[in-house]
Design a protein around this motif. Structure first.
Motif, PDB file in Angstrom:
ATOM      1  N   ASN A   6       0.840  -1.199   0.000  1.00  0.00           N
ATOM      2  CA  ASN A   6       0.000   0.000   0.000  1.00  0.00           C
ATOM      3  C   ASN A   6       0.874   1.248   0.000  1.00  0.00           C
ATOM      4  OD1 ASN A   6      -2.418  -1.386  -0.099  1.00  0.00           O
ATOM      5  ND2 ASN A   6      -2.602  -1.495   2.103  1.00  0.00           N
ATOM      6  N   LEU A   9       2.104   1.824  -3.517  1.00  0.00           N
ATOM      7  CA  LEU A   9       1.047   2.384  -4.360  1.00  0.00           C
ATOM      8  C   LEU A   9       0.821   3.856  -4.024  1.00  0.00           C
ATOM      9  CD1 LEU A   9      -1.435  -0.613  -4.383  1.00  0.00           C
ATOM     10  CD2 LEU A   9       0.148   0.075  -6.197  1.00  0.00           C
ATOM     11  N   SER A  21      -5.384   7.375  -8.041  1.00  0.00           N
ATOM     12  CA  SER A  21      -5.434   6.124  -7.284  1.00  0.00           C
ATOM     13  C   SER A  21      -4.693   5.025  -8.028  1.00  0.00           C
ATOM     14  CB  SER A  21      -6.882   5.703  -7.033  1.00  0.00           C
ATOM     15  OG  SER A  21      -7.591   5.607  -8.245  1.00  0.00           O
ATOM     16  N   LEU A  23      -4.191   0.518  -7.962  1.00  0.00           N
ATOM     17  CA  LEU A  23      -4.760  -0.752  -7.517  1.00  0.00           C
ATOM     18  C   LEU A  23      -3.934  -1.900  -8.074  1.00  0.00           C
ATOM     19  CD1 LEU A  23      -7.184  -2.579  -6.490  1.00  0.00           C
ATOM     20  CD2 LEU A  23      -8.198  -2.164  -8.740  1.00  0.00           C
ATOM     21  N   PRO A  31      -9.166  -7.549  -6.100  1.00  0.00           N
ATOM     22  CA  PRO A  31      -8.265  -6.494  -5.619  1.00  0.00           C
ATOM     23  C   PRO A  31      -7.381  -7.022  -4.501  1.00  0.00           C
ATOM     24  CG  PRO A  31     -10.506  -6.092  -4.859  1.00  0.00           C
ATOM     25  CD  PRO A  31     -10.552  -7.290  -5.757  1.00  0.00           C
ATOM     26  N   TRP A  34      -4.570  -1.423  -2.624  1.00  0.00           N
ATOM     27  CA  TRP A  34      -4.990  -0.222  -3.316  1.00  0.00           C
ATOM     28  C   TRP A  34      -4.704   1.013  -2.474  1.00  0.00           C
ATOM     29  CZ3 TRP A  34      -8.180  -4.084  -1.631  1.00  0.00           C
ATOM     30  CH2 TRP A  34      -9.017  -3.796  -0.563  1.00  0.00           C
ATOM     31  N   TYR A  35      -4.670   2.126  -3.181  1.00  0.00           N
ATOM     32  CA  TYR A  35      -4.494   3.424  -2.538  1.00  0.00           C
ATOM     33  C   TYR A  35      -5.365   4.435  -3.286  1.00  0.00           C
ATOM     34  CZ  TYR A  35      -2.632   7.784  -0.887  1.00  0.00           C
ATOM     35  OH  TYR A  35      -2.523   9.033  -0.331  1.00  0.00           O
ATOM     36  N   ALA A  42     -12.544  -0.183  -5.260  1.00  0.00           N
ATOM     37  CA  ALA A  42     -11.443  -1.103  -5.561  1.00  0.00           C
ATOM     38  C   ALA A  42     -11.993  -2.366  -6.222  1.00  0.00           C
ATOM     39  CB  ALA A  42     -10.665  -1.448  -4.291  1.00  0.00           C
TER      40      ALA A  42
END
Length: 136
Positions: A6, A9, A21, A23, A31, A34-35, A42
């Motif tokens: 994370n 990302l 963003s 992913l 997923p 993600w961020y 997501a």
């Protein structure tokens, strides 16, 4: 390890202006990390990115000179956003949403750099091994 990915990302999103963003997903649309997205988005983006990779693979199989189905990158430009989807590692895909004003060359470079920095971590193992007798 999830916090580390994370963080990577987040670093990607923050390093490239106008990026919203990122992913990391499995090729079958699950997923992983993600961020800049909530869990529902997501999930949605993972399903869409997985479908885009699948479609691009089919185009490659049908129309490339060597019948290759390896996707390097798929870019979708919309009115306000651009979606970048790239093969991250065996079984994994990296999807990034950005504003239209993003420098696409820099974002593509940073996505590839992330994928080459940590390829072993990005690998999604096969869900189950197929055996000759049809059992899993």
């Amino acid at each position: 390890m999830a916090d580390d990915l994370n963080w990577l990302l987040r670093r990607l999103v923050e390093a490239v202006p106008d990026t919203h963003s990122a992913l990391l997903l499995s090729v079958d649309g699950i997923p992983k990390y993600w961020y800049g997205l909530d869990i529902d988005n997501a999930d949605r983006l993972a399903a869409l990115a997985s479908s885009m990779c699948s479609l691009a693979n089919q185009v490659g199989k049908k129309f490339s000179a060597d019948g290759s189905d390896g996707v390097r990158q798929v870019i979708t430009e919309l009115n306000e956003i651009i979606l970048f989807v790239t093969a991250a590692s065996a079984g994994s895909v990296l999807a990034v949403l950005a504003a239209r004003e993003v420098d696409a060359g820099i974002l593509s470079y940073e996505m590839q750099r992330l994928c080459t920095q940590v390829p072993a971590v990005l690998v999604t193992p096969t869900r189950y091994a197929h055996q000759g007798n049809g059992t899993r």
